[in-house]
Design an enzyme around this catalytic site. Structure first.
Site, PDB file in Angstrom:
ATOM      1  N   ASN A 210      54.960  -6.009  60.891  1.00 19.69           N
ATOM      2  CA  ASN A 210      55.596  -7.315  60.669  1.00 19.69           C
ATOM      3  C   ASN A 210      56.272  -7.792  61.951  1.00 19.69           C
ATOM      4  OD1 ASN A 210      58.413  -6.252  60.687  1.00 19.69           O
ATOM      5  ND2 ASN A 210      57.657  -5.148  58.887  1.00 19.69           N
ATOM      6  N   ASP A 279      56.271  -2.559  53.104  1.00 12.84           N
ATOM      7  CA  ASP A 279      56.276  -2.132  51.702  1.00 12.84           C
ATOM      8  C   ASP A 279      55.027  -1.336  51.347  1.00 12.84           C
ATOM      9  OD1 ASP A 279      58.739  -3.165  51.032  1.00 12.84           O
ATOM     10  OD2 ASP A 279      57.947  -5.183  50.732  1.00 12.84           O
ATOM     11  N   LYS A 342      69.290  -0.923  44.509  1.00 13.40           N
ATOM     12  CA  LYS A 342      69.239   0.051  45.607  1.00 13.40           C
ATOM     13  C   LYS A 342      70.566   0.801  45.777  1.00 13.40           C
ATOM     14  CE  LYS A 342      65.727  -2.626  48.057  1.00 13.40           C
ATOM     15  NZ  LYS A 342      64.727  -2.260  49.057  1.00 13.40           N
TER      16      LYS A 342
END
Ligand code: C5P
Length: 401
Positions: A210, A279, A342
């Site tokens: 990314n 991911d 999380k």
């Protein structure tokens, strides 16, 4: 914006060959916004002209303790009083010996005797002189007296000897002067920061990744270091120099990042996960370069471990976990969901779509969400300034406990 902005720094130059680097140091300190006054010893004047420092600093250079041309002020006291910090670079064996033993017989040593602000000493000399018992003893004394000592670099010296004794590069010294003046409100804290992208190989030459530049994470690691923390930075591949005085662990994939974080998790007080972790990874990663063939190519992706979620399950009381959330829509809703799922104490959320995209930029606009405090909607700002505000919010969480 640097912590030296608007601060007065006195640069002491003593008579070593590295004195030519002090001109560059003066510029480096000025680039950080400092107003620099120069004090030179008599021997320093034989290496570099007073006029050079005067022209660049825009102040007259202080060289002679007996020459007082401003009757309303005593210069060595005036300089000592206005200094927010002092750096002596290069510091010769002679000036080190004088300061360590309380001798004040020239402009520099007399001024130093009166200084209350932090002083940094950058020894630079021949290796054998540097390693001599007298110099080492004097440096130990200075260190015990609260002076900040910067170790010299090793390298080829003007005396044809290779070893310790080189004056470190001016931009490094300027950075350490800045760190010296920063409040140490994270002293002794052990901090783990992740930064940059992860890279997931398709075959030995291709990968998916990314646009993360790592800038935000590196600024956060640097801010922690300057504020006194012991920092480990687990970083994906980025084009940024490693921060000073920081353990940098370079990784490529999310699996490697998880492993390196797990290994270090035990004694960590604060974790800040800035990394843009991919991911997904390639399920059928090819051992050899994939050949071009007609009819396209199907890549099968499988989920990567969620690192912070995995670590979050092992979280111990007292540990603070901070995550980042880059969102293209529903910022608040998504950020709050991540805060919960999380097991985080704080989430820093930013929109990455449109003109406000933080990827690769020097600036970022975020909202900070915590469990108990109202969201902080911050303006667009420099990532360095933002890093310090994020650290301030982490302190608030700690103080709130
Ligand atoms: O990708 P996402 O928006 O869920 O990331 C939010 C936070 O979770 C970030 O702090 C990121 O570093 C972390 N994360 C992670 N492991 C992943 C994905 C994200 O630790 N696999």
């Amino acid at each position: 914006m640097s912590d030296l902005n608007g601060r007065v720094i006195v640069l002491g130059v003593s008579g070593g060959i590295a004195a030519y680097k002090s001109v560059e140091l003066l510029r480096a300190l000025q680039k950080k916004g400092a107003d620099v006054f120069v004090v030179m010893t008599e021997n320093a004047l034989k290496f570099v002209g007073e006029l050079t420092f005067q022209a660049i600093s825009k102040h007259s250079v202080y060289t002679d303790v007996m020459k007082e041309d401003t009757p309303d002020k005593i210069r060595h006291i005036d300089l000592a009083e206005k200094a927010d910090g002092v750096v002596i670079a290069p510091a010769t064996a002679n000036i080190i010996g004088k300061i360590a033993n309380g001798i004040a017989d020239d402009a520099l040593s007399t001024m130093i005797m009166a200084v209350k602000a932090p002083v940094m000493i950058c020894p630079a000399m021949n290796s054998w002189m540097y390693e001599s018992r007298a110099v080492q003893r004097n440096l130990d004394t200075l260190s015990e007296d609260g002076f900040h000592i910067i170790d010299p670099d090793e390298g080829y010296l003007a005396c044809n000897v290779t070893g310790p004794g080189r004056l470190p590069e001016p931009y490094y010294i300027a950075d350490r002067v800045e760190a010296m003046l920063v409040r140490k409100d994270f002293k002794e804290k052990k901090v783990l920061v992740t930064a940059g992208p992860t890279v997931e190989p398709i075959d030995p030459v291709r990968f998916i990744s990314n646009h993360s530049s790592g800038k935000m994470g590196y600024k956060i690691a640097e801010a922690f270091e300057k504020r006194g923390a012991k920092v480990t930075l687990v970083s994906g591949p980025v084009a940024i120099d490693p921060p000073y005085n920081t353990e940098v662990v370079n990784i490529k994939t999310a699996d490697e990042m998880l492993l390196k974080c797990q290994e270090r998790m035990e004694n960590i007080d604060i974790i800040v996960k800035v990394a843009a972790v991919a991911d997904y990874k390639i399920k059928n990663r090819a051992e050899h370069k994939i050949k071009k063939s007609e009819g396209g190519l199907d890549l099968v992706l499988e989920e990567n471990p969620d690192i912070i979620k995995t670590l979050g399950k092992l979280k111990k009381p007292g540990q603070i976990f901070v995550g980042f959330a880059a969102e293209t829509r529903d910022l608040e809703q998504n950020a709050l969901k991540k805060l919960e799922s999380k097991n985080l104490d704080m989430i820093v959320a930013n929109e990455i779509s449109g003109k406000n995209s933080a990827f690769g930029a020097e600036e970022n606009k975020v909202t900070i969400f915590t469990k108990n405090m109202a969201p902080k909607i911050l303006d667009m700002m420099d990532k360095k300034v933002l890093a310090d505000l994020i650290l301030d919010s982490i302190l608030e969480i700690e103080n709130d406990r």
